[in-house]
Design a protein around this motif. Structure first.
Motif, PDB file in Angstrom:
ATOM      1  N   ILE A  89     -28.391  -3.089  -0.266  1.00 43.65           N
ATOM      2  CA  ILE A  89     -29.356  -2.711   0.774  1.00 43.65           C
ATOM      3  C   ILE A  89     -29.298  -3.651   1.968  1.00 43.65           C
ATOM      4  CG2 ILE A  89     -31.329  -3.990  -0.173  1.00 43.65           C
ATOM      5  CD1 ILE A  89     -31.780  -0.465   1.047  1.00 43.65           C
ATOM      6  N   THR A  90     -29.032  -4.931   1.730  1.00 41.13           N
ATOM      7  CA  THR A  90     -28.951  -5.900   2.834  1.00 41.13           C
ATOM      8  C   THR A  90     -27.863  -5.512   3.819  1.00 41.13           C
ATOM      9  OG1 THR A  90     -29.726  -7.639   1.354  1.00 41.13           O
ATOM     10  CG2 THR A  90     -28.634  -8.347   3.359  1.00 41.13           C
ATOM     11  N   GLU A  91     -26.721  -5.058   3.286  1.00 40.62           N
ATOM     12  CA  GLU A  91     -25.614  -4.665   4.158  1.00 40.62           C
ATOM     13  C   GLU A  91     -25.922  -3.367   4.910  1.00 40.62           C
ATOM     14  OE1 GLU A  91     -23.211  -6.733   4.886  1.00 40.62           O
ATOM     15  OE2 GLU A  91     -24.109  -8.089   3.428  1.00 40.62           O
ATOM     16  N   VAL A  92     -26.684  -2.475   4.294  1.00 41.88           N
ATOM     17  CA  VAL A  92     -27.097  -1.251   4.996  1.00 41.88           C
ATOM     18  C   VAL A  92     -27.990  -1.637   6.171  1.00 41.88           C
ATOM     19  CG1 VAL A  92     -28.362   0.935   4.832  1.00 41.88           C
ATOM     20  CG2 VAL A  92     -26.931   0.185   2.921  1.00 41.88           C
ATOM     21  N   PHE A  93     -28.988  -2.496   5.910  1.00 43.29           N
ATOM     22  CA  PHE A  93     -29.881  -2.935   6.984  1.00 43.29           C
ATOM     23  C   PHE A  93     -29.099  -3.623   8.102  1.00 43.29           C
ATOM     24  CE2 PHE A  93     -33.660  -3.416   3.838  1.00 43.29           C
ATOM     25  CZ  PHE A  93     -33.984  -2.082   3.983  1.00 43.29           C
ATOM     26  N   ALA A  94     -28.135  -4.469   7.742  1.00 43.18           N
ATOM     27  CA  ALA A  94     -27.344  -5.187   8.747  1.00 43.18           C
ATOM     28  C   ALA A  94     -26.491  -4.217   9.563  1.00 43.18           C
ATOM     29  CB  ALA A  94     -26.464  -6.240   8.079  1.00 43.18           C
ATOM     30  N   VAL A 113     -28.184 -11.992   9.994  1.00 45.56           N
ATOM     31  CA  VAL A 113     -28.028 -13.334   9.423  1.00 45.56           C
ATOM     32  C   VAL A 113     -27.939 -13.260   7.901  1.00 45.56           C
ATOM     33  CG1 VAL A 113     -29.204 -15.548   9.077  1.00 45.56           C
ATOM     34  CG2 VAL A 113     -29.079 -14.564  11.362  1.00 45.56           C
ATOM     35  N   MET A 114     -28.697 -12.368   7.279  1.00 47.66           N
ATOM     36  CA  MET A 114     -28.704 -12.249   5.823  1.00 47.66           C
ATOM     37  C   MET A 114     -27.471 -11.531   5.277  1.00 47.66           C
ATOM     38  SD  MET A 114     -32.739 -11.443   5.177  1.00 47.66           S
ATOM     39  CE  MET A 114     -32.396 -10.684   3.618  1.00 47.66           C
ATOM     40  N   SER A 115     -26.753 -10.853   6.138  1.00 42.82           N
ATOM     41  CA  SER A 115     -25.582 -10.085   5.710  1.00 42.82           C
ATOM     42  C   SER A 115     -24.491 -11.008   5.192  1.00 42.82           C
ATOM     43  CB  SER A 115     -25.058  -9.276   6.899  1.00 42.82           C
ATOM     44  OG  SER A 115     -23.847  -8.657   6.586  1.00 42.82           O
ATOM     45  N   GLY A 116     -23.958 -10.651   4.025  1.00 42.30           N
ATOM     46  CA  GLY A 116     -22.886 -11.443   3.435  1.00 42.30           C
ATOM     47  C   GLY A 116     -21.518 -11.012   3.908  1.00 42.30           C
ATOM     48  N   ASP A 117     -21.337  -9.727   4.119  1.00 42.64           N
ATOM     49  CA  ASP A 117     -20.075  -9.181   4.620  1.00 42.64           C
ATOM     50  C   ASP A 117     -18.849  -9.710   3.897  1.00 42.64           C
ATOM     51  OD1 ASP A 117     -20.857  -7.370   6.508  1.00 42.64           O
ATOM     52  OD2 ASP A 117     -20.801  -8.774   8.162  1.00 42.64           O
ATOM     53  N   VAL A 118     -18.924  -9.932   2.610  1.00 45.39           N
ATOM     54  CA  VAL A 118     -17.807 -10.534   1.892  1.00 45.39           C
ATOM     55  C   VAL A 118     -16.568  -9.652   1.836  1.00 45.39           C
ATOM     56  CG1 VAL A 118     -19.213 -12.074   0.501  1.00 45.39           C
ATOM     57  CG2 VAL A 118     -18.769  -9.766  -0.318  1.00 45.39           C
ATOM     58  N   GLY A 119     -16.725  -8.352   1.980  1.00 44.81           N
ATOM     59  CA  GLY A 119     -15.587  -7.457   1.873  1.00 44.81           C
ATOM     60  C   GLY A 119     -14.839  -7.225   3.171  1.00 44.81           C
ATOM     61  N   ARG A 120     -15.266  -7.858   4.259  1.00 43.34           N
ATOM     62  CA  ARG A 120     -14.642  -7.622   5.559  1.00 43.34           C
ATOM     63  C   ARG A 120     -13.893  -8.856   6.026  1.00 43.34           C
ATOM     64  NH1 ARG A 120     -19.430  -4.521   8.880  1.00 43.34           N
ATOM     65  NH2 ARG A 120     -19.994  -3.125   7.210  1.00 43.34           N
ATOM     66  N   PRO A 121     -12.868  -8.650   6.848  1.00 44.58           N
ATOM     67  CA  PRO A 121     -12.197  -9.816   7.426  1.00 44.58           C
ATOM     68  C   PRO A 121     -13.158 -10.532   8.371  1.00 44.58           C
ATOM     69  CG  PRO A 121     -11.382  -7.790   8.423  1.00 44.58           C
ATOM     70  CD  PRO A 121     -12.299  -7.390   7.289  1.00 44.58           C
ATOM     71  N   THR A 126     -17.050  -8.972  10.441  1.00 42.31           N
ATOM     72  CA  THR A 126     -18.374  -9.208   9.882  1.00 42.31           C
ATOM     73  C   THR A 126     -19.450  -8.807  10.882  1.00 42.31           C
ATOM     74  OG1 THR A 126     -18.534 -11.469  10.686  1.00 42.31           O
ATOM     75  CG2 THR A 126     -17.540 -11.160   8.494  1.00 42.31           C
ATOM     76  N   ASN A 127     -20.635  -8.553  10.372  1.00 43.29           N
ATOM     77  CA  ASN A 127     -21.750  -8.218  11.253  1.00 43.29           C
ATOM     78  C   ASN A 127     -22.073  -9.364  12.197  1.00 43.29           C
ATOM     79  OD1 ASN A 127     -22.283  -5.549  10.343  1.00 43.29           O
ATOM     80  ND2 ASN A 127     -23.159  -6.393   8.488  1.00 43.29           N
ATOM     81  N   GLN A 128     -21.990 -10.595  11.707  1.00 45.56           N
ATOM     82  CA  GLN A 128     -22.240 -11.740  12.569  1.00 45.56           C
ATOM     83  C   GLN A 128     -21.220 -11.783  13.710  1.00 45.56           C
ATOM     84  OE1 GLN A 128     -21.947 -11.909   9.219  1.00 45.56           O
ATOM     85  NE2 GLN A 128     -23.724 -12.980   8.389  1.00 45.56           N
ATOM     86  N   TYR A 129     -19.957 -11.538  13.399  1.00 45.76           N
ATOM     87  CA  TYR A 129     -18.911 -11.543  14.419  1.00 45.76           C
ATOM     88  C   TYR A 129     -19.166 -10.439  15.447  1.00 45.76           C
ATOM     89  CZ  TYR A 129     -14.394 -11.172  16.699  1.00 45.76           C
ATOM     90  OH  TYR A 129     -13.407 -11.104  17.644  1.00 45.76           O
ATOM     91  N   LYS A 130     -19.508  -9.247  14.977  1.00 46.49           N
ATOM     92  CA  LYS A 130     -19.773  -8.134  15.893  1.00 46.49           C
ATOM     93  C   LYS A 130     -20.936  -8.458  16.821  1.00 46.49           C
ATOM     94  CE  LYS A 130     -18.173  -4.615  12.664  1.00 46.49           C
ATOM     95  NZ  LYS A 130     -18.616  -3.571  11.736  1.00 46.49           N
TER      96      LYS A 130
END
Length: 194
Positions: free
Chosen positions: A59-64, A111-119, A123-127
């Motif tokens: 759910i955290t990744e959906v919100f992000a 900030v809470m997004s882990g994005d571990v599956g992306r280069p 990542t959401n932070q990078y975007k």
């Protein structure tokens, strides 16, 4: 044999993303964030929970992911006639948008997004950072003194964006709007004297 391509624009993948985003936004408008579950979003979007888990993880990744779409700039930065004026106008709008309840929630989700599956560059932070950088760069490109100046975009991030985001995320009150001009002046002075 034709080469395998990625998801087609407007294809099934895009429709699923649109449906999940729309359902998530709707549920966030109707309920407290902590009350929303992946199965709720899936039921509202007309997809299976496993589709959401497979694509987003949790759910955290959906919100992000929804937050990133809300933060994506829709228009180029406003032109006021000077780089200073453009940066002040942009920063004031950024402060207003990010310090709103929706903006605060979007920043926290990213900030809470882990994005571990992306280069790293996906990542959401990078975007989120790339959105800011592109807007700032578009403004700086309007004046030869700042266009392509080493560290110019980073200087604006350090002197203007960082204090805004820090105050929004970690302080009780957002940065006072009347401080924006001084922060922009500090950033531009650092670029000119670098």
């Amino acid at each position: 044999m034709s080469p395998v391509t990625g998801p087609r624009p407007g294809g099934r993948s895009a429709r699923i993303q649109q449906a999940v985003h729309a359902s998530t936004r709707k549920l966030l408008d109707e309920r407290e964030r902590g009350d929303i579950t992946v199965p709720m979003i899936a039921a509202d979007a007309g997809v299976t929970p496993s589709t959401i888990y497979r694509r987003w993880g949790d759910i955290t990744e959906v919100f992000a992911d929804v937050a990133i779409e809300r933060l994506r700039p829709e228009t180029p930065p406003r032109e006021t006639g000077s780089v200073r004026g453009d940066l002040v106008a942009w920063a004031q709008e950024y402060l207003e948008e990010m310090s709103s309840p929706v903006g605060r929630a979007a920043l926290r989700d990213i900030v809470m997004s882990g994005d571990v599956g992306r280069p790293d560059n996906g990542t959401n932070q990078y975007k989120c950072a790339a959105f800011c950088r592109s807007q700032i760069n578009a403004i700086l490109e309007r004046d030869a003194r700042f266009s392509g100046a080493p560290g110019a975009v980073g200087g604006v991030i350090d002197h203007v964006v960082a204090p805004i985001v820090y105050r929004i995320l970690f302080d009780q009150d957002p940065l006072a709007e009347d401080r924006i001009e001084a922060l922009v002046d500090s950033a531009l002075d650092a670029v000119v004297h670098a």
